[in-house]
Every structure is written in C-alpha cells, then in structure tokens.
Design a protein around this motif. Structure first.
Motif: not given
Ligand code: TXA
Ligand code: MG
Length: 315
Positions: A142-143, A225-226, A231, A277, A280, A308, A311-312, A315
């Motif tokens: 999680r973020p 970070y998802a 995203v 975050f 998100f 970041r 990566r979000a 994933s």
C-alpha cells in the motif's frame, strides 16, 4: 489487539520497552518501529504489515553515538554524508554490527541507518533509548502513510500503539544511499537529492535498475506505493481520458477538467510530493478507477516523485 492512540512520545515508548511495535511520525512518512535488539519484537513488524521477510529494515536513531550500536565502522564517504545531512530524510547503508539480529536486515551484512529530524520522532526515539528498526507503517504494497489516520486504516488492531502526530512534511520515503562500497550509490531517490549528495561526494551515482554489478535494495523488487486504482503517467497536456471514474493530480489544471471526479493541483513539486500518497488513498476510498499523475522534470525532488509515480503505475 486494541490499538492505543496517543500523542505522548513517552507513553508510546513504553510499548517499545514491553517488546511491542509502535507506529510513529517522521518528516518523511510514518514508520512502524520496534527495539532493534529484541528479535521477537522485530518479527512482529513483519507480521503486522505482512512484509516479506527478505525485505530489510532501517534503524532509526536520535543521536550519532547510536550509529556504532548498529553499524561496524563508518566508511569515509558515509562520514561526510552524515556530517552534511543528519538529521534528515537520508538513510545510509553501512556494514552491520554483529549484535543486530539478522531478522532486522533480512540476513544482509549491511544495515540502513537514519536519524529523522522531525522533533516528535526525535523525542520518541530518545524515550525509547535504543535504536528502533522501522519500515513505513503501511500494509505491505500500500502507499506509505503520511497521516496517523492512514496508519490506523491499514494497521488498526494489528499493532499496539500509534503515536499520533501531524501530517508528514515531505510525504515520500527517505533517500537510501549505499555506502558499503567504493562510491555511494543511490538505491532509492528521496528528498535529499542527487544534486545535493553530489555536492558533498561528487562520485555519487544513481542505481541503474537491471545493472547486475550494482548493489541492490531488496525492497525495490516488491510491489510498492500502489493504490488500488490504476495509475497513469500524464505528460501535460496530452493524454486520453477514459470513460470510467478518474482523478487527476499535478501542477497544472488539466484540459477538460470537468471529466474528473477528483482533482488536486499542487503549487510546486514539494507540495505534489507531500500530497501524492494521501491522494492515492483518498482516491481508493472514493472508488476512483484511474488516477492520472502529471509527469514532472526528473531533477531535484522531481526524481523521487517520478520514481514513486512510475512504481505505482507499473505495479
Ligand atoms: O523515510 C523512510 O525511509 C521511512 C521512515 C519510516 O523512516 N522508512 C521506510 O522504510 O521507507 P521501508 O522499509 O518502507 O523502506 C526501506 C527501503 C526498502 O526498499 C529496503 O529494501 C531498503 O530501504 N533497505 C533497507 N535496508 C537495506 C540494506 N541493508 N541494503 C539495501 N537496501 C536496504
Ligand atoms: Mg515501505
């Protein structure tokens, strides 16, 4: 388990003394801490956040004298970075002290060390009296949490205590720099920038992912970070808005703003980083399906922000 929520660093530290885990604010994100020398307590961190056991933790200190309790020897380049950037949003990877249980570093011979500068973090760490290992206080994947409410949303009932503080000032995790080799290598970009590090140690390099000879940060291979929403990187102003429930975050208002359910325009990259975050998480709560993130120049803090967002997105 009932999760105690307190504003008192000394009450929170008592849970650490009893071998429990405690979430606490720093200037980057909230961390989930345990006494580094209590292996059972360290293991509770991995259980509470469902963290893979092969992902090492960062040791948090309030004073330089604690470095030798967790590390064995400080390479010369590390000493220069400590002098320049401690306390602050910088984690240095150093050779590990044998006293540190291997659960804390996922069996690695190195350990990440960081001295947070947020006063509440320093007060808490001082009250603990021992170095505190802490990953970000989110459920794995999680973020990272930037508010105590985000910590509670992920970990209520799974941890003993949350030290409640303000929203975190930076909003992205610390810069991680490997100092165990010849030249410092940035494993994770953060608020201490490549440009700033290079002023102190000009040879500082940035990890090129896929470079097999380079040192690795085990955490980077895990999902990160998802938000639940998809995203999408949105180079301003060209992008296609899908038909589903969408949100937008960036520095400039998007064309056709009315199609977005939720929009956040930030005044600069610092504010964008601080908000990302939390945005998100808010989008997930309102069941947004797609989040458009305006891309920014990859310089200064923009490098960490884009890392970041990518990566979000992947994933
Ligand atoms: O800002 C931060 O760094 C926050 C606050 C709480 O201090 N902490 C944080 O921890 O973000 P965590 O565990 O979520 O991220 C630590 C990162 C991971 O990618 C991990 O793999 C890497 O640092 N790391 C930790 N120890 C390492 C080591 N010995 N060698 C290489 N990478 C390491
Ligand atoms: Mg984390």
């Amino acid at each position: 388990m009932k999760t105690k929520i307190t504003q008192s660093p000394s009450i929170a530290a008592r849970f650490i003394h009893r071998g429990e885990v405690v979430a606490f604010p720093t200037e980057t994100v909230y961390g989930l801490g345990a006494n580094i020398f209590n292996e059972e307590a360290v293991k509770k961190i991995f259980i509470a956040k469902e963290r893979p056991a092969d992902n090492p933790l960062i040791a948090h200190i309030f004073d330089l004298f604690q470095i030798e309790q967790v590390a064995s020897g400080i390479p010369e380049t590390a000493a220069r970075l400590i002098e320049a950037f401690f306390p602050g949003p910088l984690t240095l990877i150093l050779p590990k002290n044998e006293r540190v249980p291997s659960a804390a570093t996922a069996g690695l011979k190195t350990i990440g060390v960081r001295m947070p500068k947020a006063p509440v973090a320093q007060e808490f760490l001082r009250a603990c009296g021992v170095p505190i290992v802490a990953p970000s206080a989110n459920l794995s994947g999680r973020p990272s949490p930037t508010t105590w409410q985000a910590v509670r949303a992920d970990l209520d009932g799974r941890i003993s205590c949350i030290l409640k503080g303000d929203r975190t000032e930076i909003g992205l995790e610390s810069t991680v720099v490997d100092c165990s080799g010849e030249t410092p290598v940035i494993l994770r970009a953060g608020a201490v920038t490549l440009e700033e590090l290079s002023e102190v140690v000009p040879q500082t390099k940035i990890l090129i992912e896929g470079d097999l000879a380079a040192p690795k940060s085990p955490g980077m291979k895990h999902r990160h970070y998802a938000p639940r929403a998809k995203v999408i990187l949105a180079p301003f102003p060209q992008y296609t808005v899908p038909m589903n429930l969408s949100a937008y975050i960036g520095l400039k208002a998007p064309p056709k703003a009315a199609v977005f359910e939720r929009i956040l325009i930030c005044k600069d990259v610092e504010e964008y980083a601080r908000e990302l975050f939390n945005f998100f998480r808010e989008c997930d709560e309102s069941e947004i399906e797609t989040i458009f993130c305006q891309t920014v120049d990859e310089e200064g803090l923009g490098l960490a922000l884009m890392d970041r967002i990518r990566r979000a997105a992947h994933s």
